[in-house]
Design a protein around this motif. Structure first.
Motif, PDB file in Angstrom:
ATOM      1  N   GLY A 276       0.867  -1.171   0.000  1.00 23.03           N
ATOM      2  CA  GLY A 276       0.000   0.000   0.000  1.00 23.03           C
ATOM      3  C   GLY A 276       0.903   1.218   0.000  1.00 23.03           C
ATOM      4  O   GLY A 276       1.294   1.720   1.058  1.00 23.03           O
ATOM      5  N   ALA A 277       1.258   1.700  -1.194  1.00 18.64           N
ATOM      6  CA  ALA A 277       2.353   2.661  -1.344  1.00 18.64           C
ATOM      7  C   ALA A 277       1.891   4.101  -1.505  1.00 18.64           C
ATOM      8  O   ALA A 277       2.650   4.949  -1.967  1.00 18.64           O
ATOM      9  N   ALA A 278       0.655   4.398  -1.112  1.00 21.14           N
ATOM     10  CA  ALA A 278       0.154   5.765  -1.269  1.00 21.14           C
ATOM     11  C   ALA A 278       0.983   6.770  -0.475  1.00 21.14           C
ATOM     12  O   ALA A 278       1.201   7.902  -0.906  1.00 21.14           O
ATOM     13  N   GLY A 279       1.465   6.354   0.698  1.00 19.05           N
ATOM     14  CA  GLY A 279       2.261   7.251   1.530  1.00 19.05           C
ATOM     15  C   GLY A 279       3.749   7.156   1.284  1.00 19.05           C
ATOM     16  O   GLY A 279       4.535   7.894   1.883  1.00 19.05           O
TER      17      GLY A 279
ATOM     18  N   HIS B 291       1.341  -0.761   4.870  1.00 26.64           N
ATOM     19  CA  HIS B 291       0.216   0.179   4.920  1.00 26.64           C
ATOM     20  C   HIS B 291       0.778   1.557   5.262  1.00 26.64           C
ATOM     21  O   HIS B 291       0.974   1.881   6.436  1.00 26.64           O
ATOM     22  N   SER B 292       1.046   2.360   4.229  1.00 21.54           N
ATOM     23  CA  SER B 292       1.816   3.591   4.410  1.00 21.54           C
ATOM     24  C   SER B 292       0.957   4.833   4.609  1.00 21.54           C
ATOM     25  O   SER B 292       1.393   5.949   4.315  1.00 21.54           O
ATOM     26  N   GLU B 293      -0.244   4.663   5.095  1.00 24.75           N
ATOM     27  CA  GLU B 293      -1.069   5.805   5.464  1.00 24.75           C
ATOM     28  C   GLU B 293      -2.083   5.373   6.513  1.00 24.75           C
ATOM     29  O   GLU B 293      -2.347   4.182   6.692  1.00 24.75           O
ATOM     30  N   ASN B 294      -2.626   6.351   7.235  1.00 26.06           N
ATOM     31  CA  ASN B 294      -3.618   6.096   8.276  1.00 26.06           C
ATOM     32  C   ASN B 294      -4.848   6.955   8.053  1.00 26.06           C
ATOM     33  O   ASN B 294      -4.754   8.082   7.549  1.00 26.06           O
ATOM     34  N   HIS B 295      -5.997   6.447   8.458  1.00 22.91           N
ATOM     35  CA  HIS B 295      -7.213   7.255   8.431  1.00 22.91           C
ATOM     36  C   HIS B 295      -7.224   8.198   9.634  1.00 22.91           C
ATOM     37  O   HIS B 295      -6.898   7.802  10.756  1.00 22.91           O
ATOM     38  N   ASN B 296      -7.598   9.449   9.405  1.00 24.65           N
ATOM     39  CA  ASN B 296      -7.813  10.383  10.506  1.00 24.65           C
ATOM     40  C   ASN B 296      -9.159  10.062  11.164  1.00 24.65           C
ATOM     41  O   ASN B 296     -10.120   9.698  10.480  1.00 24.65           O
ATOM     42  N   PHE B 297      -9.227  10.230  12.494  1.00 23.50           N
ATOM     43  CA  PHE B 297     -10.463   9.820  13.181  1.00 23.50           C
ATOM     44  C   PHE B 297     -10.801  10.678  14.404  1.00 23.50           C
ATOM     45  O   PHE B 297     -11.744  10.371  15.142  1.00 23.50           O
TER      46      PHE B 297
ATOM     47  N   GLY C 257       4.984   7.438   5.585  1.00 23.77           N
ATOM     48  CA  GLY C 257       5.771   6.540   4.755  1.00 23.77           C
ATOM     49  C   GLY C 257       6.431   5.431   5.565  1.00 23.77           C
ATOM     50  O   GLY C 257       6.431   5.444   6.799  1.00 23.77           O
ATOM     51  N   ILE C 258       6.990   4.468   4.860  1.00 23.10           N
ATOM     52  CA  ILE C 258       7.652   3.310   5.474  1.00 23.10           C
ATOM     53  C   ILE C 258       9.037   3.168   4.862  1.00 23.10           C
ATOM     54  O   ILE C 258       9.202   3.286   3.646  1.00 23.10           O
ATOM     55  N   GLN C 259      10.035   2.883   5.718  1.00 14.14           N
ATOM     56  CA  GLN C 259      11.407   2.714   5.242  1.00 14.14           C
ATOM     57  C   GLN C 259      12.007   1.425   5.806  1.00 14.14           C
ATOM     58  O   GLN C 259      11.935   1.181   7.010  1.00 14.14           O
ATOM     59  N   ILE C 260      12.593   0.625   4.916  1.00 13.11           N
ATOM     60  CA  ILE C 260      13.305  -0.587   5.304  1.00 13.11           C
ATOM     61  C   ILE C 260      14.748  -0.430   4.839  1.00 13.11           C
ATOM     62  O   ILE C 260      14.996  -0.097   3.676  1.00 13.11           O
ATOM     63  N   GLY C 261      15.713  -0.676   5.720  1.00 14.25           N
ATOM     64  CA  GLY C 261      17.119  -0.478   5.389  1.00 14.25           C
ATOM     65  C   GLY C 261      17.696  -1.560   4.500  1.00 14.25           C
ATOM     66  O   GLY C 261      16.970  -2.337   3.866  1.00 14.25           O
ATOM     67  N   ASN C 262      19.015  -1.644   4.466  1.00 14.53           N
ATOM     68  CA  ASN C 262      19.723  -2.640   3.662  1.00 14.53           C
ATOM     69  C   ASN C 262      19.954  -3.919   4.470  1.00 14.53           C
ATOM     70  O   ASN C 262      20.068  -3.884   5.699  1.00 14.53           O
ATOM     71  N   ASP C 263      20.034  -5.045   3.770  1.00 15.22           N
ATOM     72  CA  ASP C 263      20.383  -6.321   4.395  1.00 15.22           C
ATOM     73  C   ASP C 263      19.422  -6.657   5.535  1.00 15.22           C
ATOM     74  O   ASP C 263      19.823  -6.828   6.690  1.00 15.22           O
ATOM     75  N   VAL C 264      18.141  -6.746   5.201  1.00 12.12           N
ATOM     76  CA  VAL C 264      17.097  -7.040   6.184  1.00 12.12           C
ATOM     77  C   VAL C 264      16.375  -8.320   5.779  1.00 12.12           C
ATOM     78  O   VAL C 264      16.079  -8.528   4.601  1.00 12.12           O
ATOM     79  N   TRP C 265      16.098  -9.172   6.762  1.00 12.93           N
ATOM     80  CA  TRP C 265      15.318 -10.392   6.537  1.00 12.93           C
ATOM     81  C   TRP C 265      13.975 -10.219   7.225  1.00 12.93           C
ATOM     82  O   TRP C 265      13.912 -10.006   8.436  1.00 12.93           O
TER      83      TRP C 265
ATOM     84  N   GLY D 109      10.308 -12.039   7.901  1.00 18.13           N
ATOM     85  CA  GLY D 109       9.599 -13.310   7.864  1.00 18.13           C
ATOM     86  C   GLY D 109       8.219 -13.186   7.239  1.00 18.13           C
ATOM     87  O   GLY D 109       7.747 -12.093   6.907  1.00 18.13           O
ATOM     88  N   ALA D 110       7.545 -14.314   7.107  1.00 19.86           N
ATOM     89  CA  ALA D 110       6.220 -14.351   6.484  1.00 19.86           C
ATOM     90  C   ALA D 110       5.176 -13.636   7.344  1.00 19.86           C
ATOM     91  O   ALA D 110       5.279 -13.577   8.568  1.00 19.86           O
ATOM     92  N   LYS D 111       4.182 -13.076   6.672  1.00 22.64           N
ATOM     93  CA  LYS D 111       2.997 -12.482   7.304  1.00 22.64           C
ATOM     94  C   LYS D 111       3.325 -11.342   8.263  1.00 22.64           C
ATOM     95  O   LYS D 111       2.631 -11.134   9.259  1.00 22.64           O
ATOM     96  N   VAL D 112       4.369 -10.583   7.956  1.00 26.70           N
ATOM     97  CA  VAL D 112       4.686  -9.382   8.734  1.00 26.70           C
ATOM     98  C   VAL D 112       3.859  -8.217   8.194  1.00 26.70           C
ATOM     99  O   VAL D 112       3.649  -8.093   6.984  1.00 26.70           O
ATOM    100  N   THR D 113       3.386  -7.357   9.097  1.00 23.10           N
ATOM    101  CA  THR D 113       2.637  -6.162   8.723  1.00 23.10           C
ATOM    102  C   THR D 113       3.428  -4.921   9.120  1.00 23.10           C
ATOM    103  O   THR D 113       3.818  -4.779  10.283  1.00 23.10           O
ATOM    104  N   PHE D 114       3.676  -4.039   8.148  1.00 19.25           N
ATOM    105  CA  PHE D 114       4.348  -2.764   8.413  1.00 19.25           C
ATOM    106  C   PHE D 114       3.308  -1.653   8.366  1.00 19.25           C
ATOM    107  O   PHE D 114       2.623  -1.475   7.355  1.00 19.25           O
TER     108      PHE D 114
END
Length: 225
Positions: free
Chosen positions: A128-131, A148-154, A170-178, A180-185
């Motif tokens: 979800g790259a909108a942000g 999920h790179s954005e949030n609803h205001n509430f 936005g979301i940032q992941i560095g270099n050389d990162v592992w 696992g399955a089913k992770v949520t950012f």
């Protein structure tokens, strides 16, 4: 014979691993045929040397930069409509049945995705790259990872949540990162270099280099030294 030839092709493409001696020649031929078909499809569809799987849908191609030796597995959808150019670095791969969604609503033109070199995400990954999402070099991810790179205001109780718009960091992941399955950012997440994110984690926060992260919500389990 075919195994030696294929090994040389792998090294030439930048891969560093050696083919297992137990791999039969039949599997080598099957893999070689599949890669040739994917490359042919990529050249015909994108006019670029991209390994493209069957059933992929890529919109606004002119806004996407594909590096050398990129693989897009079957039935992947990439939405190229974004404020910034999308980029997928040299030797990187997006797994089958994945989705890159940059602009999901006409009320906001999304930022997009930047993926570094030699990074790979598993099948059924959702961006979800909108942000805005930035993934570094040499990142490996399991299946069913979601961003999920954005949030609803509430906060305004006089309005419906769906009418209050969204905010994004936005979301940032560095270099050389592992990962696992089913992770949520979640939006605002930042993971440093040389980190490990345990399967099933929900990441929401900033984590320094050399962290092993896990849990719901994710926390530092260990620091690599």
């Amino acid at each position: 014979m075919i195994k030696n030839i294929f090994q040389k092709l792998l090294y030439k493409s930048g891969k560093t691993y050696s083919i297992d001696a137990n791999i039969p020649d039949g599997l080598i031929w099957q893999t070689l045929y599949r890669r040739i078909m994917m490359l042919t499809r990529g050249i015909l569809t994108l006019r670029k040397k991209v390994y493209l799987g069957r059933g992929c849908s890529i919109s606004n191609k002119k806004n996407i930069i594909f590096g050398y030796n990129v693989t897009i597995e079957k039935n992947t959808i990439i939405d190229g409509y974004a404020l910034e150019k999308l980029s997928i670095g040299h030797g990187s791969r997006i797994g089958a049945y994945s989705l890159v969604s940059c602009t999901s609503h006409l009320s906001k033109y999304g930022v997009g995705l930047k993926m570094g070199n030699n990074s790979a995400v598993g099948q059924f990954t959702e961006f979800g790259a909108a942000g805005g999402i930035v993934i570094g070099d040499d990142v490996i991810m399991g299946s069913y990872v979601s961003f999920h790179s954005e949030n609803h205001n509430f906060n305004d109780t006089t309005k419906l949540i769906r009418e209050q718009g969204v905010s994004s960091k936005g979301i940032q992941i560095g270099n050389d990162v592992w990962v696992g399955a089913k992770v949520t950012f979640l939006d605002g997440s930042k993971v440093g270099n040389h980190c490990v994110v345990a399967a099933g984690a929900v990441v929401n926060g900033v984590f320094p280099d050399h962290s092993v992260i896990g849990g719901v919500p994710a926390k530092i389990l260990k620091t690599l030294v």
